[in-house]
Design a protein around this motif. Structure first.
Motif, PDB file in Angstrom:
ATOM      1  N   ASN A   3       0.850  -1.178   0.000  1.00 43.88           N
ATOM      2  CA  ASN A   3       0.000   0.000   0.000  1.00 43.88           C
ATOM      3  C   ASN A   3       0.889   1.232   0.000  1.00 43.88           C
ATOM      4  O   ASN A   3       1.603   1.483   0.952  1.00 43.88           O
ATOM      5  CB  ASN A   3      -0.905  -0.037   1.237  1.00 43.88           C
ATOM      6  N   ASN A   5       0.204   4.318   0.348  1.00 41.36           N
ATOM      7  CA  ASN A   5      -0.100   5.300   1.383  1.00 41.36           C
ATOM      8  C   ASN A   5       0.497   4.936   2.735  1.00 41.36           C
ATOM      9  O   ASN A   5       0.689   5.800   3.571  1.00 41.36           O
ATOM     10  CB  ASN A   5      -1.610   5.518   1.510  1.00 41.36           C
ATOM     11  N   GLN A  13      -1.375  11.348   2.612  1.00 39.20           N
ATOM     12  CA  GLN A  13      -2.281  10.310   2.166  1.00 39.20           C
ATOM     13  C   GLN A  13      -3.557  10.952   1.650  1.00 39.20           C
ATOM     14  O   GLN A  13      -4.107  11.847   2.268  1.00 39.20           O
ATOM     15  CB  GLN A  13      -2.595   9.351   3.307  1.00 39.20           C
ATOM     16  N   ASN A  14      -4.022  10.502   0.505  1.00 44.04           N
ATOM     17  CA  ASN A  14      -5.199  11.083  -0.112  1.00 44.04           C
ATOM     18  C   ASN A  14      -6.268  10.031  -0.333  1.00 44.04           C
ATOM     19  O   ASN A  14      -6.024   9.034  -1.002  1.00 44.04           O
ATOM     20  CB  ASN A  14      -4.835  11.720  -1.462  1.00 44.04           C
ATOM     21  N   ILE A  15      -7.440  10.283   0.205  1.00 40.87           N
ATOM     22  CA  ILE A  15      -8.582   9.420  -0.018  1.00 40.87           C
ATOM     23  C   ILE A  15      -9.614  10.219  -0.809  1.00 40.87           C
ATOM     24  O   ILE A  15      -9.962  11.337  -0.444  1.00 40.87           O
ATOM     25  CB  ILE A  15      -9.210   8.941   1.310  1.00 40.87           C
ATOM     26  N   GLU A  29      -7.886   5.269  -2.620  1.00 39.97           N
ATOM     27  CA  GLU A  29      -6.626   5.927  -2.297  1.00 39.97           C
ATOM     28  C   GLU A  29      -6.039   6.463  -3.597  1.00 39.97           C
ATOM     29  O   GLU A  29      -5.910   5.728  -4.575  1.00 39.97           O
ATOM     30  CB  GLU A  29      -5.646   4.937  -1.671  1.00 39.97           C
ATOM     31  N   TYR A  30      -5.705   7.747  -3.611  1.00 43.41           N
ATOM     32  CA  TYR A  30      -5.058   8.364  -4.761  1.00 43.41           C
ATOM     33  C   TYR A  30      -3.616   7.874  -4.812  1.00 43.41           C
ATOM     34  O   TYR A  30      -2.898   7.924  -3.826  1.00 43.41           O
ATOM     35  CB  TYR A  30      -5.086   9.888  -4.620  1.00 43.41           C
ATOM     36  N   ALA A  47      -9.928   1.850  -1.180  1.00 43.05           N
ATOM     37  CA  ALA A  47      -9.421   2.096   0.168  1.00 43.05           C
ATOM     38  C   ALA A  47      -9.725   0.961   1.138  1.00 43.05           C
ATOM     39  O   ALA A  47      -9.171   0.938   2.233  1.00 43.05           O
ATOM     40  CB  ALA A  47      -9.991   3.416   0.707  1.00 43.05           C
TER      41      ALA A  47
END
Length: 97
Positions: A3, A5, A13-15, A29-30, A47
């Motif tokens: 992962n 992230n 971390q980008n959701i 998750e980006y 995610a």
């Protein structure tokens, strides 16, 4: 695949939550944006725990503030964008093809 992230500081971390045509929301998750043949493609991973699937969506600008994310029907484009992603992250992620 690891992962990505988990390797980033928490503030990076980008959701993203996307809504499909049926109104169903899904958290992703980006991972990255990749340019290929004049278009940009959004690289995401669901995610939910245990998911290692990669989702690739075409970014379609609507206006200066909005954009749509579209499924890609062309298998050759999907493969090419995925190969760019794998090359870019070969030293960070482990891929199981």
């Amino acid at each position: 695949m690891e992962n990505i992230n988990e390797m980033l500081p928490e503030e990076e971390q980008n959701i993203l939550t996307l809504t499909d045509e049926n109104g169903v929301e899904t958290a992703f998750e980006y991972l990255d944006v990749i340019e290929y043949e004049g278009s940009e493609y959004l690289i995401l991973m669901p995610a939910e725990e245990g998911s290692d699937e990669i989702v690739i969506l075409l970014i379609e600008p609507v206006d200066e503030e909005n954009e749509n994310y579209l499924a890609i029907d062309d298998e050759d484009t999907l493969k090419a964008v995925y190969e760019i992603f794998k090359e870019r992250y070969k030293d960070v992620l482990t891929f199981a093809d």
